[in-house]
Design a protein around this motif. Sequence first.
Motif, PDB file in Angstrom:
ATOM      1  N   MET A  71     -12.766   0.189   9.134  1.00 50.20           N
ATOM      2  CA  MET A  71     -12.738  -0.950   8.220  1.00 50.20           C
ATOM      3  C   MET A  71     -12.990  -0.378   6.832  1.00 50.20           C
ATOM      4  N   ARG A  72     -11.929  -0.298   6.025  1.00 55.94           N
ATOM      5  CA  ARG A  72     -12.034   0.373   4.735  1.00 55.94           C
ATOM      6  C   ARG A  72     -11.448  -0.492   3.628  1.00 55.94           C
ATOM      7  N   SER A  73     -11.843  -0.196   2.401  1.00 58.27           N
ATOM      8  CA  SER A  73     -11.350  -0.928   1.242  1.00 58.27           C
ATOM      9  C   SER A  73      -9.868  -0.649   1.016  1.00 58.27           C
ATOM     10  N   GLU A  74      -9.173  -1.683   0.577  1.00 60.67           N
ATOM     11  CA  GLU A  74      -7.745  -1.533   0.290  1.00 60.67           C
ATOM     12  C   GLU A  74      -7.496  -0.466  -0.764  1.00 60.67           C
ATOM     13  N   TRP A  75      -8.404  -0.351  -1.739  1.00 65.65           N
ATOM     14  CA  TRP A  75      -8.146   0.611  -2.810  1.00 65.65           C
ATOM     15  C   TRP A  75      -8.057   2.026  -2.266  1.00 65.65           C
ATOM     16  N   GLN A  76      -8.741   2.304  -1.164  1.00 65.52           N
ATOM     17  CA  GLN A  76      -8.747   3.668  -0.657  1.00 65.52           C
ATOM     18  C   GLN A  76      -7.616   3.948   0.331  1.00 65.52           C
ATOM     19  N   ILE A  77      -7.235   2.966   1.134  1.00 68.81           N
ATOM     20  CA  ILE A  77      -6.280   3.246   2.224  1.00 68.81           C
ATOM     21  C   ILE A  77      -4.881   2.699   1.961  1.00 68.81           C
ATOM     22  N   ARG A  78      -4.662   2.107   0.784  1.00 67.42           N
ATOM     23  CA  ARG A  78      -3.352   1.511   0.496  1.00 67.42           C
ATOM     24  C   ARG A  78      -2.218   2.521   0.646  1.00 67.42           C
ATOM     25  N   SER A  79      -2.384   3.712   0.091  1.00 67.94           N
ATOM     26  CA  SER A  79      -1.311   4.709   0.152  1.00 67.94           C
ATOM     27  C   SER A  79      -1.042   5.137   1.590  1.00 67.94           C
ATOM     28  N   HIS A  80      -2.078   5.183   2.427  1.00 71.36           N
ATOM     29  CA  HIS A  80      -1.889   5.554   3.836  1.00 71.36           C
ATOM     30  C   HIS A  80      -1.151   4.453   4.597  1.00 71.36           C
ATOM     31  N   LEU A  81      -1.410   3.189   4.237  1.00 69.80           N
ATOM     32  CA  LEU A  81      -0.689   2.084   4.868  1.00 69.80           C
ATOM     33  C   LEU A  81       0.774   2.093   4.437  1.00 69.80           C
ATOM     34  N   GLU A  82       1.018   2.369   3.155  1.00 68.67           N
ATOM     35  CA  GLU A  82       2.397   2.381   2.659  1.00 68.67           C
ATOM     36  C   GLU A  82       3.206   3.523   3.266  1.00 68.67           C
ATOM     37  N   SER A  83       2.546   4.652   3.530  1.00 70.53           N
ATOM     38  CA  SER A  83       3.262   5.793   4.110  1.00 70.53           C
ATOM     39  C   SER A  83       3.421   5.687   5.615  1.00 70.53           C
ATOM     40  N   GLY A  84       2.660   4.800   6.242  1.00 72.66           N
ATOM     41  CA  GLY A  84       2.710   4.666   7.691  1.00 72.66           C
ATOM     42  C   GLY A  84       1.721   5.555   8.419  1.00 72.66           C
ATOM     43  N   ALA A  85       0.918   6.323   7.671  1.00 75.97           N
ATOM     44  CA  ALA A  85      -0.093   7.172   8.304  1.00 75.97           C
ATOM     45  C   ALA A  85      -1.173   6.328   8.976  1.00 75.97           C
ATOM     46  N   LEU A  86      -1.395   5.129   8.453  1.00 76.96           N
ATOM     47  CA  LEU A  86      -2.284   4.151   9.065  1.00 76.96           C
ATOM     48  C   LEU A  86      -1.529   2.829   9.182  1.00 76.96           C
ATOM     49  N   VAL A  87      -1.904   2.008  10.164  1.00 74.12           N
ATOM     50  CA  VAL A  87      -1.304   0.689  10.337  1.00 74.12           C
ATOM     51  C   VAL A  87      -2.415  -0.348  10.364  1.00 74.12           C
ATOM     52  N   ARG A  88      -2.105  -1.540   9.869  1.00 75.98           N
ATOM     53  CA  ARG A  88      -3.088  -2.621   9.881  1.00 75.98           C
ATOM     54  C   ARG A  88      -3.391  -3.044  11.311  1.00 75.98           C
TER      55      ARG A  88
END
Length: 323
Positions: A240-257
Motif C-alpha cells: 500500500m503505497r502513495s501514488e506519487w511514488q508508484i505511478r511510474s511503475h503502474l504506467e509501465s506495468g511493473a506493478l498493477v493495481r
Amino acid sequence: MTTSIDDLRFFHVVASSETLTAAARELQCSLPVVSKRLSALERRLDARLVHRGTRRLVLTSEGELFAARLEKILDQVRELEDLVTHRSGDLRGSIVVQATLGLGRAHVAPLLGEFGARHPELTVRLRTSALPLRPHRHEFDLAVHVGTPPDSSLRMRRLAKNRRVPCAAPSYVEQRGMPERIEDLAGHDCIVLRENEGDFALWRFGDARNPRQVRVRGRLSSNDGDVVTGWALQGHGVIMRSEWQIRSHLESGALVRVLPDVPTPPADIYALRSDDVHVPRRIGELIKYLAARLPDRIAGSAYGSPATSASRSMPIDFAGTAP
C-alpha cells in the motif's frame, strides 16, 4: 548578566536536538564546548534546563518553559529581520525543513536546491526522517508531510493531492491470484511499511462516509519506502503505497493495481508549521514555490525527474487550511 539573543539561539538548537552530540554537530563545535556553554546558561538562570545522564536529550520542566518562550522571542527577531529584508527584496536568514525519507529525497530536496539557488542569501537545511513529527521540540520551521498531520495544533496547507493505493507485481498476481474483496488481503503476503507510530498493519479503504479497513500480514516489512517498493517489484507481495511514488511503475506495468474499484482515503501532501501569528516572508515564499512546482513534478515524474510543466505557478495563501 542578561541572556543574549545568541544564548537564546544556542538553546533553541539544544532543545531541538536528540542529544548534546547532535547539538554540537549542528552548532559546528565540540561537545565539551556545548556542555560548558549550557552549564553557564543554567548558572546564569539559576535553573536546570536539561536532564543529565540520559541517552536522549530530555528537557526539564524549566527547560520546556524556556524553550517555548524563547521561540516567541526569536520569532519576533525574525519578524523584524523580515521587515528589513522586505525593503531590499532579498530573502535572508535560515529555514529548517523536515520531510519524510522518500518524498524528501525524490522531490523536496531538488526543489529546495532550486529555491536556494534563487536566493543566495538564504540558508536552507533539510532533515529527512522516518520518525514522527514532534512540533513541541521546535525541530523545524516547515515540514512537508504525507497524510493527515498527527498534531492538530499545526497550521497546514495542501501542496499536492495524493492517495495510497494497493498494488503488486504481475508475477505475484499470477502466482497468488488477484484479491477480489478487501477481506481477501488478510490471506495474502502483504509487505508493510513501518512508518511513524501508527498501526502500520491496518490498511484503510473507503471514504469518510463509508470507511473500511483490514489487518494484513506478511513476512517482510521495513521503515524504508524504497525497500518496500523494491520487494513488491520483485514479486514478494502486495504493498500500500502513495501514488506519487508508484505511478511510474503502474504506467509501465511493473506493478498493477489491486482492488482497483475500491476507493482509498486521501493521503495528501501538506506544508506544516506551528500555529504562529506571523509567517516569515522567507517561509511564505518557500511554501509558494513548493505549491507551484510539487504537483506537476510528482504527477509527471519517473520518481524524481521534474515534469516539463513544472514552471506553472499557483498562488497560495497560508492564512488558512487547504481545501
